[in-house]
Scaffold this motif. Structure first.
Motif, PDB file in Angstrom:
ATOM      1  N   ALA A   1       0.307  -0.692   0.150  1.00 56.79           N
ATOM      2  CA  ALA A   1       0.011  -0.086   0.044  1.00 56.79           C
ATOM      3  C   ALA A   1       0.997   1.268   0.413  1.00 56.79           C
ATOM      4  CB  ALA A   1      -1.114   0.098   1.543  1.00 56.79           C
ATOM      5  N   ILE A   2       1.664   1.379   0.561  1.00 53.84           N
ATOM      6  CA  ILE A   2       2.831   2.002   0.581  1.00 53.84           C
ATOM      7  C   ILE A   2       3.083   2.486  -0.454  1.00 53.84           C
ATOM      8  CG2 ILE A   2       5.381   3.194   2.339  1.00 53.84           C
ATOM      9  CD1 ILE A   2       4.282   2.043   4.359  1.00 53.84           C
ATOM     10  N   LYS A   3       3.454   1.375  -0.645  1.00 55.93           N
ATOM     11  CA  LYS A   3       4.783   1.808  -2.532  1.00 55.93           C
ATOM     12  C   LYS A   3       3.603   2.016  -3.604  1.00 55.93           C
ATOM     13  CE  LYS A   3       8.677   0.331  -1.871  1.00 55.93           C
ATOM     14  NZ  LYS A   3      10.261   1.189  -2.255  1.00 55.93           N
ATOM     15  N   MET A   4       2.625   1.850  -3.042  1.00 51.05           N
ATOM     16  CA  MET A   4       1.670   2.636  -3.820  1.00 51.05           C
ATOM     17  C   MET A   4       1.736   3.074  -4.256  1.00 51.05           C
ATOM     18  SD  MET A   4      -1.214  -0.722  -4.869  1.00 51.05           S
ATOM     19  CE  MET A   4      -1.782  -0.541  -3.189  1.00 51.05           C
ATOM     20  N   TYR A   5       1.457   4.284  -2.829  1.00 50.02           N
ATOM     21  CA  TYR A   5       1.114   5.582  -2.594  1.00 50.02           C
ATOM     22  C   TYR A   5       1.888   6.803  -3.049  1.00 50.02           C
ATOM     23  CZ  TYR A   5       0.514   9.311   0.399  1.00 50.02           C
ATOM     24  OH  TYR A   5       0.684  10.969   0.513  1.00 50.02           O
TER      25      TYR A   5
END
Length: 447
Positions: A14-18
């Motif tokens: 999720a952090i990488k997508m953000y």
């Protein structure tokens, strides 16, 4: 402790997508789809790990409302796409179990659309250029390199610790280990996915995607992706399942017949015969599997456990009996599991034996969605087919071949879901299709 590790992985994705955007964000989303098994609850509130990643992917894309509105207007399937959403909402609104509860109508009908179809538009909207498509394909096939290596580990060791760990933590049946034990008379691998048959479909998509890099765009760095393709083919052989194999053959046939000239057809056929011969020689039980698979359609029948023509007829008759209770709007979303008592756990299954494993998406459409669902989804698929055919008449070779490849992929998907059920394949397929459709649109305007 192990559950915390998987929660951390989901949050890391999720952090990488953000942090990323466009192709990189989509690549991380695809990583989540491929490497996180479905149906496993990540949090106590019954949110699966894959749903968590998907929901955040949706939020990150939809946060810019102005740009989103323009993307919706430019989406070529907005009317048929909206028709599918409307049909699911109508089905839920007229579901007697819900009793016209607005929250449940949105939750059931909108949720089904959200979980299965919305990704088509999201992936379409995130791709900017045809170069993005090529780059994303390379990344996804590199993922398949790791997935296939782990599949080889399954073959050699007859162990699938990844899925076993997931199953142990969440208290669900370990299909990976069950099918490697040869419970149905066949040794079948599933690598990092939850089920061998589902894995077979995912590999089918990877093989068709490889054609894009080798035949259509002709990348220079072929050696790495060539070895990945070989690994994928070996894994496909050890999936040992009929429906993914026949679906792949159907998809490949469309591309070979319509997308290649005579010389390429001959070379492709020769290469296919050589690879098929090598697999038959190196995997003795594979020839027996092919022979018994073909016997499925003969009068003598097949020794393989699983579906047969007779069983399919019995399932269809049983489905039509339930369909007649509510033919127009169907009996509602999740009626098969909640009211008929179907579950993947055979010992806990309460549904009538005539339904067996509900091994076709057709039965779900008849029982749960009725005429409204069947018509709306058929319109969407037909509109996509017409759109792809319109690109085939292009003088641009890449655009023409890419459109035919997409017809092959769509055929592979339809053969699979109507041959054995959807098994959660909608999200992975419509993600790839959304990317491809935007790639075709870019080629159209560039040309």
């Amino acid at each position: 402790m192990e559950k915390l590790i998987f929660q951390f992985i989901a949050f890391a994705i999720a952090i990488k997508m953000y942090q990323n955007s466009n192709v990189e964000r989509l690549a991380w989303f695809m990583f989540g789809l491929l490497f996180i098994p479905d149906h496993f609850m990540l949090f106590p509130v019954s949110i699966s790990s894959r749903f968590f990643v998907f929901a955040l992917f949706v939020i990150f894309i939809l946060k810019n409302y102005n740009i989103l509105y323009n993307k919706v207007l430019l989406f070529p399937f907005k009317l048929s796409f909206g028709g599918v959403l409307l049909s699911f909402l109508i089905i839920s609104a007229l579901d007697v179990r819900i009793n016209q509860n607005v929250v449940k109508i949105v939750q059931w009908g909108g949720g089904y659309f959200f979980d299965n179809y919305l990704v088509l538009f999201l992936c379409y909207s995130i791709i900017r250029t045809f170069a993005d498509v090529v780059r994303l394909y390379k990344i996804i096939l590199l993922y398949f390199g790791f997935i296939s290596i782990y599949g080889i580990y399954n073959i050699v060791t007859k162990d699938n610790f990844y899925i076993t760990m997931f199953s142990s933590i969440y208290g669900v049946r370990d299909f990976g280990q069950v099918y490697m034990s040869g419970i149905d008379g066949r040794f079948r691998i599933s690598s990092i996915t939850w089920h061998p048959i589902y894995y077979g479909f995912v590999l089918s998509m990877a093989i068709l995607m490889s054609i894009f890099l080798f035949v259509i765009v002709k990348i220079r760095s072929k050696i790495v992706f060539f070895w990945i393709l070989l690994l994928i083919i070996v894994n496909m052989a050890f999936v040992n399942s009929r429906t993914p194999l026949f679906s792949l053959i159907g998809g490949l046939s469309i591309f070979v017949l319509l997308g290649m000239d005579i010389q390429r057809k001959v070379r492709f056929l020769f290469l296919g015969i050589v690879l098929f011969g090598v697999i038959l020689a190196s995997v003795p039980k594979f020839s027996e599997f092919i022979s018994e698979s073909l016997n499925t359609f003969s009068s003598q029948g097949s020794k393989l456990q699983g579906s047969s023509v007779q069983m399919r007829n019995m399932q269809l008759e049983s489905a039509l009996l339930v369909f007649n209770k509510s033919p127009i709007t169907g009996n509602g979303i999740n009626y098969i599991t909640e009211n008929l008592g179907f579950t993947t756990e055979i010992e806990d299954r309460k549904s009538d034996s005539g339904f067996a494993g509900f091994e076709s998406y057709l039965y779900k459409m008849l029982i749960e969605q009725g005429v409204i669902g069947i018509v709306s989804q058929s319109i969407l698929i037909i509109s996509i087919i017409i759109y792809l055919i319109s690109h085939i008449y292009s003088k641009n070779r890449i655009r023409k071949q890419f459109a035919i490849l997409n017809l092959g992929m769509l055929s592979c998907f339809l053969l699979f879901i109507f041959g054995t059920g959807d098994l959660g394949t909608f999200k992975i397929f419509f993600s790839i299709l959304g990317v491809n459709l935007k790639g075709l649109e870019n080629l159209k305007y560039k040309h």
